[in-house]
Motif scaffolding. Structure first.
Motif, PDB file in Angstrom:
ATOM      1  N   ARG A 235     -10.827   1.922   5.770  1.00  0.00           N
ATOM      2  CA  ARG A 235      -9.574   2.338   5.138  1.00  0.00           C
ATOM      3  C   ARG A 235      -8.607   1.161   5.058  1.00  0.00           C
ATOM      4  O   ARG A 235      -8.472   0.384   5.996  1.00  0.00           O
ATOM      5  CB  ARG A 235      -8.926   3.466   5.938  1.00  0.00           C
ATOM      6  CG  ARG A 235      -9.659   4.790   5.852  1.00  0.00           C
ATOM      7  CD  ARG A 235      -9.324   5.528   4.573  1.00  0.00           C
ATOM      8  NE  ARG A 235     -10.010   6.811   4.499  1.00  0.00           N
ATOM      9  CZ  ARG A 235      -9.914   7.632   3.470  1.00  0.00           C
ATOM     10  NH1 ARG A 235      -9.188   7.292   2.414  1.00  0.00           N
ATOM     11  NH2 ARG A 235     -10.565   8.781   3.469  1.00  0.00           N
ATOM     12  N   TYR A 236      -7.932   1.075   3.931  1.00  0.00           N
ATOM     13  CA  TYR A 236      -6.929   0.022   3.745  1.00  0.00           C
ATOM     14  C   TYR A 236      -5.638   0.428   4.443  1.00  0.00           C
ATOM     15  O   TYR A 236      -5.228   1.587   4.411  1.00  0.00           O
ATOM     16  CB  TYR A 236      -6.669  -0.180   2.255  1.00  0.00           C
ATOM     17  CG  TYR A 236      -5.493  -1.067   1.944  1.00  0.00           C
ATOM     18  CD1 TYR A 236      -5.592  -2.455   2.049  1.00  0.00           C
ATOM     19  CD2 TYR A 236      -4.276  -0.509   1.559  1.00  0.00           C
ATOM     20  CE1 TYR A 236      -4.503  -3.270   1.772  1.00  0.00           C
ATOM     21  CE2 TYR A 236      -3.176  -1.318   1.270  1.00  0.00           C
ATOM     22  CZ  TYR A 236      -3.301  -2.694   1.385  1.00  0.00           C
ATOM     23  OH  TYR A 236      -2.224  -3.495   1.109  1.00  0.00           O
ATOM     24  N   HIS A 237      -4.998  -0.539   5.090  1.00  0.00           N
ATOM     25  CA  HIS A 237      -3.689  -0.317   5.706  1.00  0.00           C
ATOM     26  C   HIS A 237      -2.720  -1.349   5.146  1.00  0.00           C
ATOM     27  O   HIS A 237      -3.076  -2.512   4.978  1.00  0.00           O
ATOM     28  CB  HIS A 237      -3.769  -0.456   7.229  1.00  0.00           C
ATOM     29  CG  HIS A 237      -2.494  -0.058   7.930  1.00  0.00           C
ATOM     30  ND1 HIS A 237      -1.400  -0.898   8.014  1.00  0.00           N
ATOM     31  CD2 HIS A 237      -2.124   1.093   8.555  1.00  0.00           C
ATOM     32  CE1 HIS A 237      -0.425  -0.291   8.666  1.00  0.00           C
ATOM     33  NE2 HIS A 237      -0.841   0.924   9.013  1.00  0.00           N
ATOM     34  N   SER A 240      -2.582  -4.626   6.887  1.00  0.00           N
ATOM     35  CA  SER A 240      -3.861  -5.287   7.178  1.00  0.00           C
ATOM     36  C   SER A 240      -3.880  -6.723   6.684  1.00  0.00           C
ATOM     37  O   SER A 240      -4.604  -7.562   7.209  1.00  0.00           O
ATOM     38  CB  SER A 240      -5.009  -4.516   6.522  1.00  0.00           C
ATOM     39  OG  SER A 240      -4.890  -4.589   5.111  1.00  0.00           O
ATOM     40  N   ASP A 244      -7.090  -4.259  -1.528  1.00  0.00           N
ATOM     41  CA  ASP A 244      -7.692  -2.931  -1.580  1.00  0.00           C
ATOM     42  C   ASP A 244      -8.297  -2.640  -2.944  1.00  0.00           C
ATOM     43  O   ASP A 244      -7.973  -3.280  -3.941  1.00  0.00           O
ATOM     44  CB  ASP A 244      -6.646  -1.870  -1.257  1.00  0.00           C
ATOM     45  CG  ASP A 244      -5.583  -1.766  -2.350  1.00  0.00           C
ATOM     46  OD1 ASP A 244      -4.853  -2.749  -2.552  1.00  0.00           O
ATOM     47  OD2 ASP A 244      -5.501  -0.713  -3.019  1.00  0.00           O
ATOM     48  N   GLN A 263     -10.400  -1.067   1.935  1.00  0.00           N
ATOM     49  CA  GLN A 263     -10.334  -2.512   2.088  1.00  0.00           C
ATOM     50  C   GLN A 263     -11.558  -3.138   1.440  1.00  0.00           C
ATOM     51  O   GLN A 263     -12.679  -2.684   1.659  1.00  0.00           O
ATOM     52  CB  GLN A 263     -10.307  -2.877   3.579  1.00  0.00           C
ATOM     53  CG  GLN A 263     -10.547  -4.342   3.884  1.00  0.00           C
ATOM     54  CD  GLN A 263      -9.416  -5.226   3.418  1.00  0.00           C
ATOM     55  OE1 GLN A 263      -8.256  -4.929   3.666  1.00  0.00           O
ATOM     56  NE2 GLN A 263      -9.752  -6.307   2.734  1.00  0.00           N
ATOM     57  N   TYR A 464      -9.358  -8.012  11.697  1.00  0.00           N
ATOM     58  CA  TYR A 464      -8.980  -6.701  11.167  1.00  0.00           C
ATOM     59  C   TYR A 464      -9.941  -6.232  10.077  1.00  0.00           C
ATOM     60  O   TYR A 464     -10.343  -5.064  10.050  1.00  0.00           O
ATOM     61  CB  TYR A 464      -7.559  -6.742  10.601  1.00  0.00           C
ATOM     62  CG  TYR A 464      -6.992  -5.358  10.390  1.00  0.00           C
ATOM     63  CD1 TYR A 464      -6.175  -4.776  11.342  1.00  0.00           C
ATOM     64  CD2 TYR A 464      -7.312  -4.615   9.261  1.00  0.00           C
ATOM     65  CE1 TYR A 464      -5.677  -3.494  11.166  1.00  0.00           C
ATOM     66  CE2 TYR A 464      -6.827  -3.335   9.085  1.00  0.00           C
ATOM     67  CZ  TYR A 464      -6.007  -2.775  10.041  1.00  0.00           C
ATOM     68  OH  TYR A 464      -5.536  -1.499   9.876  1.00  0.00           O
ATOM     69  N   ALA A 476     -10.067   3.500  14.406  1.00  0.00           N
ATOM     70  CA  ALA A 476      -8.648   3.660  14.079  1.00  0.00           C
ATOM     71  C   ALA A 476      -7.762   3.147  15.208  1.00  0.00           C
ATOM     72  O   ALA A 476      -6.757   2.463  14.966  1.00  0.00           O
ATOM     73  CB  ALA A 476      -8.343   5.130  13.781  1.00  0.00           C
ATOM     74  N   ALA A 480      -5.216  -0.087  15.050  1.00  0.00           N
ATOM     75  CA  ALA A 480      -3.796   0.103  15.355  1.00  0.00           C
ATOM     76  C   ALA A 480      -3.342  -0.885  16.428  1.00  0.00           C
ATOM     77  O   ALA A 480      -2.228  -1.431  16.353  1.00  0.00           O
ATOM     78  CB  ALA A 480      -3.540   1.535  15.811  1.00  0.00           C
ATOM     79  N   ARG A 483      -2.845  -4.332  14.888  1.00  0.00           N
ATOM     80  CA  ARG A 483      -1.582  -4.416  14.160  1.00  0.00           C
ATOM     81  C   ARG A 483      -0.407  -4.552  15.120  1.00  0.00           C
ATOM     82  O   ARG A 483       0.513  -5.351  14.894  1.00  0.00           O
ATOM     83  CB  ARG A 483      -1.389  -3.186  13.263  1.00  0.00           C
ATOM     84  CG  ARG A 483      -2.446  -3.020  12.181  1.00  0.00           C
ATOM     85  CD  ARG A 483      -2.021  -2.005  11.142  1.00  0.00           C
ATOM     86  NE  ARG A 483      -1.757  -0.686  11.689  1.00  0.00           N
ATOM     87  CZ  ARG A 483      -2.656   0.279  11.846  1.00  0.00           C
ATOM     88  NH1 ARG A 483      -3.931   0.058  11.496  1.00  0.00           N
ATOM     89  NH2 ARG A 483      -2.329   1.465  12.330  1.00  0.00           N
ATOM     90  N   THR A 581       2.929   2.385   7.822  1.00  0.00           N
ATOM     91  CA  THR A 581       2.778   3.808   7.517  1.00  0.00           C
ATOM     92  C   THR A 581       3.766   4.592   8.370  1.00  0.00           C
ATOM     93  O   THR A 581       4.340   4.067   9.331  1.00  0.00           O
ATOM     94  CB  THR A 581       1.352   4.291   7.816  1.00  0.00           C
ATOM     95  OG1 THR A 581       1.105   4.163   9.228  1.00  0.00           O
ATOM     96  CG2 THR A 581       0.324   3.472   7.038  1.00  0.00           C
ATOM     97  N   ASP A 584       2.927   4.470  11.973  1.00  0.00           N
ATOM     98  CA  ASP A 584       3.370   3.254  12.663  1.00  0.00           C
ATOM     99  C   ASP A 584       4.829   3.371  13.091  1.00  0.00           C
ATOM    100  O   ASP A 584       5.206   2.942  14.195  1.00  0.00           O
ATOM    101  CB  ASP A 584       3.221   2.037  11.740  1.00  0.00           C
ATOM    102  CG  ASP A 584       1.775   1.706  11.429  1.00  0.00           C
ATOM    103  OD1 ASP A 584       0.916   1.932  12.297  1.00  0.00           O
ATOM    104  OD2 ASP A 584       1.507   1.224  10.315  1.00  0.00           O
TER     105      ASP A 584
END
Length: 800
Positions: A235-237, A240, A244, A263, A464, A476, A480, A483, A581, A584
């Motif tokens: 999954r893209y964050h 990151s 994407d 990603q 990452y 996940a 986290a 980050r 997000t 976060d």
């Protein structure tokens, strides 16, 4: 009966001729190439035949240009990668169709009806159709030549978009290249020579083409098996630092977003195949070694992420086809002028898995780096000439190493991070300005102009994007933590959307700046600029260069602070904010909102920028002016020179106007003025639009007389004054200001006109003040009655 037999005999040959031909009939004497799709190369007829077996099975189609145009301004470069498309063959009657799927809108559902409902709602595209020559069971033979001879790469559209004219493919001067057709287990590679006929009147095609009315290029087609289901997408964050791929999934739960983002990354597994990149054999030494070394910097980051020997860079094997989609390639590309380099990744749009990395490095950029170094070091004089020339080349090669790492980084799935320069050599994914210093002897020091190796942000990126953390909740949680640790270490992330606009707000998202303190670096570069201008002479120019090139080398020195000026302007109504997000924010891993730049810092920035509008900053030393000569016979000015309204000779007023336009563009950007107005409305202690305009006018129209010792100083100041007024009128006329901000600026202009009438001045200053007052009042009374002047064109700085 006799008549019937005779009739049968007469029609028998015709019936036999119309009997369907078989595979063997069409491919007799042709050797098959077995692979992902079986193909035959028919050199005698100039065609390629395909045997299509898996109807309805999606695969990836992409294009490239093995032979290209060579124009940076048009952007059709050698080895340029085209868009990847998911396609499939379908049979309708006696024809095969090549159909492109609409991968932007899907339903990732086990329910076929649900999937079909989305597929039926959004248009796909038929890219090609052709007659079936023969069929054997599930196999269908087609001549694919007409597809290869069509403009699949979008050359015609690109030429039109860049105003080069309406071109079309001339079929009689185009040909399929059967010898270039190759089949492999997971891909086939096809190629054609295409000739584009057109008017030949466009500026850019005339610069580069042998015949601008007849542009011959090669188009390469890759048809690639899509990856299997063994790849685990990530999954893209937004923090990151990655790139994407996205689609809308109508099968997501109602409370979830339709917007699904993955990603992009290569498939890399511990103990599996490494990621390997290959360098173009056409790169000469010492460029070749620099590019290899810079690209290999990523190896250390992959090793830290747990992949020993997980990333390699090698020279392209001799005889290998660089257009073959199986190779990740770093291509050394020549163009007529300097231009950008690129890193593109061809991906599986369903998951983000990278199929191929394609790096394009423009060869003329390194020459611009040498030019800048020579303009600062003056290595052609009598003092330490050999050492200075060597230092100039070393600086350029150091930049090439960084550039190679940067563009490879994009093809690994990494985005720009323009905040990394706040941490020194924080990331190769930033745009670096050479770190310039004054040495103990007062000379300009380029010894450590560019960093070496990847930075802390780059190591975070690799961990990452490629780190192995299992799946589900374990993955996940690990991501986290990464980050959170990055933020705790002070790492910031600001990418293109928040950095490229002239009026962007984030004070740390800056292209081509350096240092943690924008104001301190501004002062540092200002001292270097003054030193370089005071010592500027023919010692910056190699012996064999024509005299007019001295002016071209003056441009980057005169505009040395152009990017740091943008960094200073970014402090005005600037504010820091994070990509995150809501999870976060709630977890305390990131902060919400915008942290506004302190008022004192903003006012210091206003003062520095206002100083650049004064003649003392804009005027050139008399000794320098006396050396500037027109271009020699046979040479012309180009866009790397200042504009001129003085025919062949150097135009000092145009140079001053250019410098003033750069600052005025930063100060009077509509979005920046809107933010200034709002921050002052919320807090009267913060600067507002009035403070900006007052400072600019105090340095220009309202300043006291220019010191007489500054030769031509009054004329230079008046030139800058008019640029400031033109910029103000342009932003008012542009329609991008809030209505109340617009009203404020119009009142400021009205007040200026009143001041100019009340303070007429003397001589040429009086003439300009009277005309300026009249110009402003006529515009405010009836904008349509006044033709506004465009700001001067600033010679290109980027890419450096």
């Amino acid at each position: 009966m006799r008549a019937l037999l005779l009739w049968a005999a007469l029609i028998a040959p015709a019936t036999a001729a119309e009997a369907p031909k078989t595979f063997a009939d069409h491919t007799r004497s042709l050797a098959p190439q077995t692979g992902f799709i079986e193909l035959w190369r028919d050199a005698d007829k100039g065609r390629v035949l395909l045997s299509v077996r898996e109807l309805g099975q999606p695969f990836l189609l992409t294009t490239s240009l093995p032979y290209a145009l060579g124009s940076n301004d048009v952007g059709l470069d050698r080895a340029q990668a085209g868009e990847g498309k998911v396609v499939r063959f379908q049979k309708f009657g006696n024809r095969l169709f090549l159909v492109q799927e609409n991968t932007r809108f899907v339903a990732r559902s086990a329910d076929a009806d649900e999937r079909n409902a989305v597929a039926e709602s959004f248009a796909g595209a038929v890219l090609w159709s052709g007659d079936i020559l023969a069929s054997e069971g599930a196999r269908h033979l087609v001549d694919f030549s007409s597809f290869l001879l069509a403009d699949q790469h979008g050359v015609v559209q690109r030429l039109a978009d860049t105003k080069q004219g309406a071109y079309r493919i001339d079929e009689r001067r185009s040909a399929v290249l059967p010898a270039e057709a190759k089949a492999f287990p997971d891909n086939i590679e096809l190629e054609a020579l295409l000739t584009f006929a057109g008017p030949g009147s466009g500026e850019y095609v005339r610069q580069v083409a042998a015949d601008p009315a007849s542009l011959s290029m090669r188009q390469h087609i890759s048809m690639v098996r899509l990856p299997d289901n063994g790849y685990q997408p990530r999954r893209y964050h937004p923090f990151s630092g990655g790139i994407d791929t996205a689609y809308y999934d109508f099968a997501t739960p109602l409370a979830s977003s339709l917007d699904v983002r993955w990603q992009i990354r290569h498939r890399l597994e511990k103990g599996g195949k490494p990621i390997v990149y290959y360098l173009d054999r056409g790169a000469p030494e010492p460029v070749r070694s620099a590019l290899l070394e810079g690209a290999r910097w990523w190896s250390a980051a992959f090793e830290k992420a747990g992949y020993k020997d997980g990333f390699r860079v090698e020279l392209m094997p001799e005889g290998a086809d660089p257009a073959d989609v199986r190779y990740n390639v770093i291509t050394w590309v020549h163009r007529a002028t300097r231009g950008w380099s690129y890193g593109n990744a061809i991906t599986d749009p369903r998951t983000g898995q990278i199929i191929r990395g394609a790096v394009t490095l423009g060869s003329q950029r390194v020459r611009q780096d040498i030019l800048i170094a020579e303009a600062l070091l003056a290595p052609y004089g009598k003092t330490a000439a050999v050492e200075r020339r060597k230092l100039a080349e070393q600086m350029a090669l150091a930049r090439l190493r960084q550039l190679s790492a940067h563009e490879v980084g994009h093809t690994l799935g990494f985005a720009h991070n323009f905040a990394a320069s706040r941490h020194g050599n924080g990331s190769v994914m930033d745009y670096p300005h050479p770190v310039l210093k004054l040495g103990a002897d007062g000379g300009i020091d380029l010894q450590d102009a560019y960093g070496v190796g990847v930075g802390a942000w780059d190591e975070y990126l690799v961990k990452y994007v490629y780190g192995d953390f299992g799946s589900g909740e374990a993955e996940a949680n690990a991501l986290a933590k990464l980050r959170s640790d990055a933020r705790a270490a002070g790492l910031q992330y600001v990418s293109d959307n928040d950095a490229r606009a002239q009026g962007a707000a984030h004070p740390n998202g800056l292209l081509w700046d350096f240092g943690p303190d924008a104001l301190k670096t501004w002062d540092q570069l200002g001292a270097i600029r003054r030193r370089a201008l005071d010592n500027f002479s023919f010692d910056v120019l190699p012996d064999e260069r024509q005299v007019g090139e001295l002016e071209a080398r003056l441009v980057p020195v005169y505009l040395l602070q152009r990017y740091q000026g943008e960094a200073v302007a970014r402090l005005l109504a600037g504010g820091e904010y994070e990509s995150a997000t809501s999870a976060d924010i709630r977890a305390g891993r990131a902060a919400a909102g915008v942290k506004t730049t302190p008022a004192a810092t903003q006012r210091a920035a206003i003062a520095r920028l206002a100083e650049t509008l004064r003649a003392e900053y804009l005027a050139l030393p008399a000794g320098l002016l006396d050396q500037l000569s027109p271009p020699a016979a046979g040479f012309d000015r180009n866009k790397e020179y200042f504009g001129t309204r003085m025919s062949a000779v150097f135009d000092a007023l145009s140079a001053a106007e250019t410098g003033a336009a750069q600052t005025a563009g930063f100060l009077f950007d509509a979005s920046r003025l809107n933010r200034l107005y709002w921050q002052h409305a919320r807090d009267a202690a913060m600067p507002g639009t009035g403070e900006i305009i007052d400072a600019a006018l105090a340095s220009t129209w309202k300043r006291n007389s220019v010191p007489g010792k500054l030769g031509g100083g009054e004329a230079v100041q008046l030139a800058a004054n008019w640029v400031v007024l033109d910029a103000l009128l342009q932003v008012v006329d542009g329609g991008k200001l809030h209505t109340n901000v617009d009203a404020d600026l119009r009142q400021q202009l009205r007040s200026l006109a009143g001041w100019l009438k009340a303070n007429p001045g003397k001589g040429t200053t009086a003439a300009s003040r009277a005309q300026a007052a009249d110009h402003v009042l006529r515009y405010l009374a009836d904008p349509r009655s006044v033709k506004l002047r465009a700001l001067p064109t600033i010679p290109p700085g980027a890419p450096i």
